[in-house]
Design an enzyme around this catalytic site. Structure first.
Site, PDB file in Angstrom:
ATOM      1  N   CYS A 128       0.925   1.499  13.083  1.00  0.00           N
ATOM      2  CA  CYS A 128       1.914  -0.542  13.807  1.00  0.00           C
ATOM      3  C   CYS A 128       2.232   0.590  15.418  1.00  0.00           C
ATOM      4  O   CYS A 128       3.065   0.301  15.450  1.00  0.00           O
ATOM      5  CB  CYS A 128       2.849  -0.496  12.681  1.00  0.00           C
ATOM      6  SG  CYS A 128       3.943   0.859  12.591  1.00  0.00           S
ATOM      7  N   GLY A 160       3.127  -0.901  -0.610  1.00  0.00           N
ATOM      8  CA  GLY A 160       2.052  -1.445  -1.460  1.00  0.00           C
ATOM      9  C   GLY A 160       1.809  -2.719  -0.875  1.00  0.00           C
ATOM     10  O   GLY A 160       0.927  -3.353  -1.138  1.00  0.00           O
ATOM     11  N   SER A 161       1.489  -3.249   0.379  1.00  0.00           N
ATOM     12  CA  SER A 161       1.577  -4.700   0.382  1.00  0.00           C
ATOM     13  C   SER A 161       0.161  -4.139   0.700  1.00  0.00           C
ATOM     14  O   SER A 161      -0.523  -5.481   0.507  1.00  0.00           O
ATOM     15  CB  SER A 161       2.633  -4.901   1.613  1.00  0.00           C
ATOM     16  OG  SER A 161       2.010  -4.284   3.363  1.00  0.00           O
ATOM     17  N   LYS A 162      -0.399  -3.658   1.662  1.00  0.00           N
ATOM     18  CA  LYS A 162      -1.952  -3.494   2.471  1.00  0.00           C
ATOM     19  C   LYS A 162      -2.429  -3.085   0.498  1.00  0.00           C
ATOM     20  O   LYS A 162      -4.016  -3.406   0.133  1.00  0.00           O
ATOM     21  CB  LYS A 162      -2.536  -2.417   2.962  1.00  0.00           C
ATOM     22  CG  LYS A 162      -1.491  -2.480   4.252  1.00  0.00           C
ATOM     23  CD  LYS A 162      -1.639  -1.577   5.152  1.00  0.00           C
ATOM     24  CE  LYS A 162      -1.559  -1.730   6.517  1.00  0.00           C
ATOM     25  NZ  LYS A 162       0.260  -2.244   6.196  1.00  0.00           N
ATOM     26  N   ALA A 211       2.253   3.250   0.208  1.00  0.00           N
ATOM     27  CA  ALA A 211       3.787   3.058  -0.595  1.00  0.00           C
ATOM     28  C   ALA A 211       3.490   1.827   1.127  1.00  0.00           C
ATOM     29  O   ALA A 211       3.414   2.385   2.153  1.00  0.00           O
ATOM     30  CB  ALA A 211       4.339   4.179  -0.747  1.00  0.00           C
ATOM     31  N   ASP A 264      -1.053  14.520  -1.337  1.00  0.00           N
ATOM     32  CA  ASP A 264      -1.162  15.217  -0.445  1.00  0.00           C
ATOM     33  C   ASP A 264      -2.207  14.656   0.037  1.00  0.00           C
ATOM     34  O   ASP A 264      -3.498  14.388  -0.463  1.00  0.00           O
ATOM     35  CB  ASP A 264      -0.750  16.639   0.584  1.00  0.00           C
ATOM     36  CG  ASP A 264      -0.832  16.862   2.162  1.00  0.00           C
ATOM     37  OD1 ASP A 264      -1.468  15.132   2.452  1.00  0.00           O
ATOM     38  OD2 ASP A 264      -0.583  17.501   2.985  1.00  0.00           O
TER      39      ASP A 264
END
Length: 769
Positions: free
Chosen positions: A648, A529-531, A527, A578
């Site tokens: 990141c 969901g960009s990648k 989540a 998980d």
């Protein structure tokens, strides 16, 4: 079991003592060389309810003395352990392995533990076990299971439980009581399904059940504010005492709709009814006022909370600060100073998100509000003054004359990572981090029309190709002609373009470079969901390419599924579990794995101006979680497959530290990312600095599994059930093709419908194309 009078004597003494005295009695007996038996220890465990460490010590002592646990001692242990469902599950498995006779009390104790921990999947597992073993299911079983489903937001399962309860009551297998109905009502309350909640509430009198205060409280929390007000009046008419929870439920309904006058009236009514308002009551009324910009009322409520000695928290002060930072004229300078003094005196540390939201409340039309000047002037260390300058510069899109806020400890750590002259390099890093976030989008080849870029340019957008990725573009807008944003343009709404930070495209780009399009790929932390959309678009080029996108949080998983569907993809499955349990569930299954691990987000300084200020302290628990996710991803990877690990953040311990531990496992070959992508801007360690691509800071590493590593697994934890979320209507031939491919590649196909009959597993929620 042979009766032991000494054991019975000590058990009776322990039953009359508290938990500390019971432990002392056992120690005294051991020092006197007497041997307390199973009865004594069972009694002591009962007295030590919620004292987890003491209970575990007693169980360890029983094992040391080779005392065989029986059904009574295990049931007592599970009841006493409370929300410690992991230990309770181990106790239940121990009971099953020992061929002990399960009973309703033991199963109910386990379901209660799952309920307290919000583990609705486990509660349903135990309910299935009861049915399989033909153990009596009573009202407590249903109510506790429904309560667990409510805490997990699984209101659909709560409905199914209600239907099963009704069937059991009709066959006289159990009796429905008010507690059962209240648990189901709580399911609808959590999901804000007020129409279903009303139907459930109206069914209670038909079953000769009298709604109690909990019933009304649950229903009022689910309903809209007019209905909630009517229910509150109805409680008075039937002489049902209203408590603080009742008033809070109605106030929250009013706050959701911004009905601040009614929220204040309810607060006064509560005080007139001799019901003492709680901090939740005050915060709810403050939120209703803050939404409407009623800073005078919000400030008055905060003063009342302090005068009544309520434990004013970050929510109270943040709501007040937000109201004072609003558009309302005449906001007093002294009021904001007083609020900040309260923050400082109470040692309330605002999180970066709260600070950013307060800063973003500044009107763009004015350089700075008077109230905000007071907010800055009252700062203890002056950090807020620098923060305001940073926000102003970021909004105007110009460079700073000095770097953004950063902790000294983090600056010292950055210097150790410098590859050139430290002073000049650090200056470039900090100045680049101070820039505002650039607008970058990725063209969706699956849906984008050939003229999509021409459409955007026609609307006033300046579109320029971004480096390293063929589908990535920078977009800027001439605000002098229009105030539109790219987010409301038709290409974005239809999924032709997808917003994504440039550096976050790196991990998926690495997998695309090393894998064929016909691969089975797992995105372990997917989540929003960009990648995942980037990977799924690549895999759609192949005949059998499939993506499994996993997200633990059901709400975020719903957004993930929506994003994948919006860009027009069908070659994916969304799971909610998980990620650390995947390694035990599906070993040696996937051709590629992406682990975009949760991190301290130091690279996001352009979006969060406090990201570097709050950096510097090492979070050991976060590192362990990252390593567990990496190990889980490594275990599900086939020999010859590729794993990409990314964060990141910029520090060494969350990046190189995790990678070095992974390499030490053996059978692991490091793949140089900078050579795979042909990007000199990415250094040899895999770190992208913000000044290199004019983007957020990022870290990405790639590994190839050269051989399976035996004896190395992720840290053992109770396996999560495999659940699928989302549904999409497909043509019959497409559905059949996807089902055959899923069975062929993954060995299973999820069910399409939730059932409670045991024929299909409860963990499967629904299928997704």
């Amino acid at each position: 079991m042979r009766f032991d009078p000494v054991d019975a004597h000590y058990a009776k003494a322990i039953q009359r003592a508290n938990w500390e005295q019971s432990v002392a009695i056992l120690e005294e007996a051991s020092q006197a060389e007497l041997q307390p038996g199973i009865m004594s220890y069972t009694a002591a465990i009962k007295r030590c309810a919620s004292e987890h460490s003491t209970i575990l010590a007693l169980l360890a002592e029983m094992d040391k003395k080779t005392l065989e646990l029986d059904a009574v001692s295990i049931s007592s242990s599970i009841w006493a352990l409370g929300s410690d469902w992991v230990t309770s599950l181990a106790m239940l498995e121990r009971m099953i392995d020992g061929n002990m006779q399960l009973n309703t009390i033991t199963c109910n104790a386990m379901i209660r533990a799952c309920d307290q921990a919000g583990q609705w999947q486990r509660a349903l597992d135990v309910l299935k076990l009861q049915r399989a073993e033909q153990i009596q299911i009573d009202a407590f079983t249903y109510s506790s299971t429904a309560s667990a489903c409510a805490k997990g937001g699984q209101w659909t399962l709560g409905t199914l439980l209600l239907e099963e309860m009704i069937k059991a009551a009709e066959s006289r297998e159990c009796e429905i009581n008010t507690i059962c109905m209240n648990a189901v009502l709580s399911c609808f309350e959590k999901a804000q399904q007020w129409s279903r909640a009303i139907l459930c509430f109206e069914e209670m009198p038909l079953r000769r059940l009298q709604p109690d205060r909990t019933s009304y409280n649950c229903l009022m929390s689910a309903c809209n504010w007019p209905t909630s007000l009517q229910l509150l009046e109805e409680m008075t008419q039937i002489h049902l005492r209203r408590d603080v929870v009742s008033f809070n439920a109605v106030m929250q309904a009013c706050a959701r709709r911004g009905e601040w006058p009614r929220a204040l009236a309810l607060l006064r009514n509560m005080q007139a009814s001799t019901v003492r308002a709680s901090l939740v009551s005050m915060n709810t009324a403050m939120s209703a006022c803050a939404v409407e910009g009623k800073w005078q009322e919000t400030l008055s409520l905060l003063a009342t909370s302090i005068s009544e000695r309520l434990a004013v928290d970050i929510i109270s002060l943040s709501l007040t600060a937000s109201a004072l930072l609003g558009e309302g004229p005449g906001t007093p300078k002294a009021s904001m100073s007083w609020v900040i003094e309260e923050m400082v005196s109470r040692r309330i540390r605002l999180t970066s998100s709260v600070r950013s939201s307060l800063l973003s409340a500044l009107p763009l039309r004015r350089p700075r509000a008077v109230a905000f000047d007071a907010f800055v002037a009252s700062s203890v260390d002056g950090a807020w003054r620098r923060a305001v300058e940073l926000v102003d510069a970021t909004r105007k899109g110009r460079r700073l004359r000095r770097g953004p806020l950063a902790s000294a400890a983090f600056l010292r750590h950055l210097v150790t990572l410098a590859s050139t002259s430290a002073c000049l390099w650090l200056r470039r890093v900090m100045r680049s981090s101070a820039r505002g976030s650039s607008c970058v989008f990725r063209a969706n080849r699956a849906k984008a029309k050939p003229d999509v870029l021409r459409q955007l340019r026609a609307q006033g957008w300046h579109v320029v190709a971004a480096p390293f990725h063929a589908d990535a573009f920078h977009a800027t807008f001439d605000h002098s002609t229009d105030t539109a944003t790219l987010g409301v343009t038709l290409p974005h709404l239809t999924g032709e373009v997808y917003f994504q930070e440039l550096s976050s495209m790196l991990p998926a780009a690495v997998l695309q470079a090393v894998l064929p399009a016909d691969s089975l790929v797992l995105d372990l932390c997917a989540a929003p969901g960009s990648k995942s959309t980037q990977l799924a678009q690549f895999l759609a080029r192949g005949t059998h390419g499939t993506l499994v996108a996993n997200e633990l949080d059901p709400f975020r998983a719903g957004k993930l599924r929506a994003n994948l569907l919006r860009v027009g993809l069908t070659n994916f499955v969304v799971t909610t579990m998980d990620g650390r349990a995947y390694g035990d569930l599906l070993p040696n299954t996937f051709d590629g794995v992406l682990v975009d691990a949760p991190c301290s987000c130091e690279g996001n300084a352009r979006k969060d101006i406090f990201a570097l200020l709050l950096a510097g302290e090492r979070d050991w628990s976060l590192e362990e979680k990252q390593m567990e996710l990496a190990l889980s991803g490594w275990n599900v990877l086939k020999s010859g497959g590729y794993l990409v690990y990314s964060t990141c953040t910029l520090n060494r311990w969350e990046n190189e530290g995790v990678c070095e531990r992974l390499v030490r496992l053996g059978g692991c070959e490091r793949v140089p990312v900078e050579k795979v992508l042909g990007m000199p801007s990415v250094d040899a360690s895999g770190r992208l600095w913000p000044q290199e691509l004019d983007a957020e800071g990022f870290f990405v590493a790639c590994f190839r599994k050269t051989a399976p590593v035996h004896g190395v697994t992720a840290p053992r934890r109770a396996p999560e059930p495999f659940r699928l979320r989302g549904a999409v209507l497909l043509a019959p031939e497409e559905a059949q093709r996807l089902e055959q491919r899923a069975v062929e590649v993954m060995g299973f196909w999820p069910g399409e419908k939730e059932t409670m009959d045991g024929e299909r597993t409860l963990e499967v929620v629904d299928g997704c194309g």
